[in-house]
Design an enzyme around this catalytic site. Structure first.
Site, short mmCIF file in Angstrom:
data_model
loop_
_atom_site.label_atom_id
_atom_site.label_comp_id
_atom_site.label_asym_id
_atom_site.label_seq_id
_atom_site.Cartn_x
_atom_site.Cartn_y
_atom_site.Cartn_z
CG HIS A 297 -1.87 -1.18 1.24
ND1 HIS A 297 -2.76 -1.47 0.23
CD2 HIS A 297 -2.03 -2.16 2.18
CE1 HIS A 297 -3.44 -2.56 0.54
NE2 HIS A 297 -3.01 -3.01 1.71
CB VAL A 325 0.29 -1.28 6.24
CG1 VAL A 325 1.52 -2.19 6.15
CG2 VAL A 325 0.29 -0.28 5.10
CG HIS A 326 -2.90 -6.58 6.67
ND1 HIS A 326 -3.42 -7.47 5.76
CD2 HIS A 326 -3.83 -5.62 6.81
CE1 HIS A 326 -4.61 -7.07 5.38
NE2 HIS A 326 -4.89 -5.94 6.00
#
Length: 433
Positions: A297, A325-326
């Site tokens: 991202h 954002v993971h």
């Protein structure tokens, strides 16, 4: 060598090895929820949210469309000294029809007090605790939750935290057009969300837009009504609220945000009413991070940052919390891409437990503004101790145990002199047409 010294050195080496060899566990499967059917008039998916000073909104769903939108409540179990009447809504989405969604505002309520309540006169009794009126106050923070096994672990860890309000910067259920996932998410979070207020903002997984058929955010807006009207916003996608001495602004990454937009105009008006002598802390949440050194991202928040960062900088925002954002990342105080002692601390915490997994790849070398970053599931805890100091900690989900992996004391910009220094700058931006 002295035996005690040998033991100490050995323990340090073992400790260092454990940290260096930490291997992130793999994603867990989507939960299969075993809840059985309930009587149609019984409340389901109960959650609460702040609704103006000394008031709380209770939201629940019933399958019985004739169930009343009433909440009975009081400070003793089984004894309800007050009753409030609310409103209800419902929606259809392709072949899905929701139950009756009730929204009832209760209050005025005392601060820092446990209340017992019952929804619609049916089913079990719930209890909630109102936030305190003064410092200290503690927030649990977790974005991008979803409904995986890691979600359950994150919720279990948050349940161990003595917090007052949950902040969620977008991506709740990961329903992604499959509407019954909204229902299962509501049941999953009910034990926590019915006991402490959950304040949320939308993410991309809440859009569910179908060209020519469905507007975006229909399910989200129907189910998760936030205090937008109470904060004079025209949209449930952005709003603000106060807790103790903190003013919190929830912005929308997926609605117009340029300088001609309704959201930008509302933000200016909201900031013009902030009194830093009464709310010395100013915190902002939105979904897409502006400062992100993860390869996932990248650049998606640049346009919003270009439009709004000058305003937030002039307003002396202490802390920005984002998701999307993971992974986890914390910045220095920053503005316009550079370290600035009067800038904002940016924290990305989109690692609540979603089914899509973690974002493992980071830019190298690590940017100068980035202090700590790690791709692990977890949650954050923000304790505002007083008008000048707050303690932030991030807790990695390590083998089902919450491990404090990052922590920092944050000093408010009010106490640093930045607010006074930039007062004219803020006035100039607020006065601009």
């Amino acid at each position: 060598m002295d035996q005690k010294l040998i033991l100490t050195v050995s323990l340090l080496l073992v400790s260092a090895t454990v940290i260096a060899d930490y291997v992130r566990p793999p994603p867990r499967k989507t939960l299969s929820l075993p809840w059985g059917p309930k009587p149609a008039s019984y409340p389901q998916q109960v959650h609460i949210s702040l609704a103006g000073e000394k008031h709380m909104r209770v939201t629940w769903i019933t399958d019985d469309k004739s169930s009343p939108s009433t909440v009975e409540y009081g400070t003793s179990p089984g004894t309800y000294s007050s009753v409030a009447q609310g409103e209800s809504t419902s929606y259809s989405y392709l072949f899905y029809s929701s139950g009756k969604i009730h929204h009832t505002v209760i209050g005025p309520l005392d601060y820092n007090t446990v209340y017992f309540y019952r929804c619609g006169g049916q089913g079990r009794e719930f209890q909630l605790k109102t936030p305190p009126a003064q410092f200290p106050v503690t927030f649990a923070v977790a974005g991008d939750l979803g409904q995986s096994g890691w979600t359950k672990t994150t919720l279990d860890h948050i349940d161990q935290c003595k917090y007052d309000v949950h902040l969620l910067p977008g991506d709740l259920a990961y329903a992604d057009y499959i509407q019954h996932r909204w229902d299962s998410f509501g049941e999953l979070v009910q034990p926590l969300a019915s006991a402490r207020p959950w304040m949320v903002t939308e993410g991309n997984h809440e859009q569910e837009y179908i060209p020519l058929l469905k507007d975006g955010f229909e399910s989200y807006n129907a189910r998760w009504k936030m205090p937008f009207q109470e904060s004079e916003s025209s949209s449930n996608l952005y709003y603000s609220f106060d807790v103790a001495g903190i003013h919190i602004i929830m912005l929308g990454s997926y609605t117009d945000y340029d300088e001609q937009s309704d959201q930008y105009s509302w933000l200016k008006a909201d900031l013009s009413k902030v009194d830093r002598t009464k709310t010395p802390w100013l915190i902002v949440l939105f979904h897409v991070p502006w400062y992100n050194s993860n390869k996932a991202h990248r650049g998606e928040g640049d346009d919003m940052m270009a439009a709004m960062e000058p305003l937030l900088y002039a307003a002396n925002v202490d802390l920005v919390l984002a998701g999307h954002v993971h992974a986890y990342e914390r910045s220095k105080r920053i503005n316009n891409g550079r370290f600035d002692p009067c800038g904002t601390v940016h924290i990305t915490i989109g690692d609540g437990g979603n089914r899509e997994g973690l974002a493992h790849s980071y830019m190298k070398p690590q940017p100068e503004w980035s202090v700590f970053r790690e791709a692990s599931f977890g949650h954050g805890e923000l304790k505002i101790v007083n008008a000048t100091h707050a303690f932030w900690s991030w807790h990695r989900n390590d083998d089902d145990e919450p491990v404090r992996s990052d922590q920092v004391w944050i000093t408010s910009l009010v106490s640093s002199g930045c607010v006074a220094e930039k007062r004219n700058e803020l006035r100039k931006i607020l006065a601009a047409p």
